[in-house]
Design a protein around this motif. Structure first.
Motif, PDB file in Angstrom:
ATOM      1  N   PRO A   6       0.833  -1.326   0.128  1.00 21.05           N
ATOM      2  CA  PRO A   6      -0.091  -0.083  -0.037  1.00 21.05           C
ATOM      3  C   PRO A   6       0.837   1.326  -0.019  1.00 21.05           C
ATOM      4  N   ILE A   8       0.361   4.986   0.606  1.00 18.65           N
ATOM      5  CA  ILE A   8      -0.487   6.191   1.238  1.00 18.65           C
ATOM      6  C   ILE A   8      -0.114   7.462   1.287  1.00 18.65           C
ATOM      7  N   CYS A  13      -4.784  12.075   3.782  1.00 22.38           N
ATOM      8  CA  CYS A  13      -5.579  11.201   4.695  1.00 22.38           C
ATOM      9  C   CYS A  13      -6.066  12.115   5.856  1.00 22.38           C
ATOM     10  N   CYS A  19      -9.801   1.917   6.404  1.00 23.68           N
ATOM     11  CA  CYS A  19      -8.867   1.240   5.872  1.00 23.68           C
ATOM     12  C   CYS A  19      -8.007  -0.048   6.555  1.00 23.68           C
ATOM     13  N   CYS A  23      -8.712  -4.195   6.418  1.00 29.23           N
ATOM     14  CA  CYS A  23      -7.613  -5.321   5.940  1.00 29.23           C
ATOM     15  C   CYS A  23      -7.795  -6.533   6.492  1.00 29.23           C
ATOM     16  N   CYS A  54      -6.594  -4.874  -2.611  1.00 36.98           N
ATOM     17  CA  CYS A  54      -7.080  -3.436  -2.777  1.00 36.98           C
ATOM     18  C   CYS A  54      -8.356  -2.963  -1.910  1.00 36.98           C
ATOM     19  N   CYS A  56      -8.583  -1.960   1.006  1.00 33.92           N
ATOM     20  CA  CYS A  56      -8.115  -0.475   1.869  1.00 33.92           C
ATOM     21  C   CYS A  56      -8.225   0.582   0.751  1.00 33.92           C
ATOM     22  N   ALA A  57      -7.592   0.443  -0.460  1.00 29.21           N
ATOM     23  CA  ALA A  57      -7.846   1.407  -1.358  1.00 29.21           C
ATOM     24  C   ALA A  57      -9.176   1.754  -1.859  1.00 29.21           C
ATOM     25  N   MET A  59     -12.043   1.135   0.049  1.00 28.26           N
ATOM     26  CA  MET A  59     -12.709   1.798   1.036  1.00 28.26           C
ATOM     27  C   MET A  59     -12.484   3.145   1.315  1.00 28.26           C
ATOM     28  N   CYS A  60     -11.166   3.570   1.010  1.00 28.71           N
ATOM     29  CA  CYS A  60     -10.684   5.018   1.429  1.00 28.71           C
ATOM     30  C   CYS A  60     -11.689   5.987   0.693  1.00 28.71           C
ATOM     31  N   ILE A  65      -4.925   5.876  -0.865  1.00 34.37           N
ATOM     32  CA  ILE A  65      -4.379   4.731  -1.040  1.00 34.37           C
ATOM     33  C   ILE A  65      -4.290   4.201  -2.460  1.00 34.37           C
TER      34      ILE A  65
END
Length: 71
Positions: A6, A8, A13, A19, A23, A54, A56-57, A59-60, A65
């Motif tokens: 990842p 970031i 942020c 994220c 995970c 992916c 985390c990416a 969900m951001c 991310i």
């Protein structure tokens, strides 16, 4: 299994932590440091365990991310 890491964007942020919650490998945690906005941001605690899912990416909410594929 796919591997990745990842990347970031710490300054974008807002510290929501979504994220970290999604995970599946639990490799993200909130930092003790803050960005220029005074917000704690996620950091990777075990890069070698990233499976490049992916989540985390995805969900951001601020698109902070990206996942870099390890090839």
């Amino acid at each position: 299994m796919a591997k990745g890491k990842p990347l970031i964007n710490l300054e974008r942020c807002k510290g929501c932590g979504l994220c970290i919650r999604v995970c599946p490998k639990k490799i993200l945690e909130m930092s003790k440091e803050t960005n220029s906005q005074g917000v704690n941001y996620p950091v990777v605690n075990d890069e070698s365990s990233c499976i490049a899912c992916c989540f985390c990416a995805t969900m951001c909410p601020d698109c902070c991310i990206e996942i870099e594929d390890d090839k």
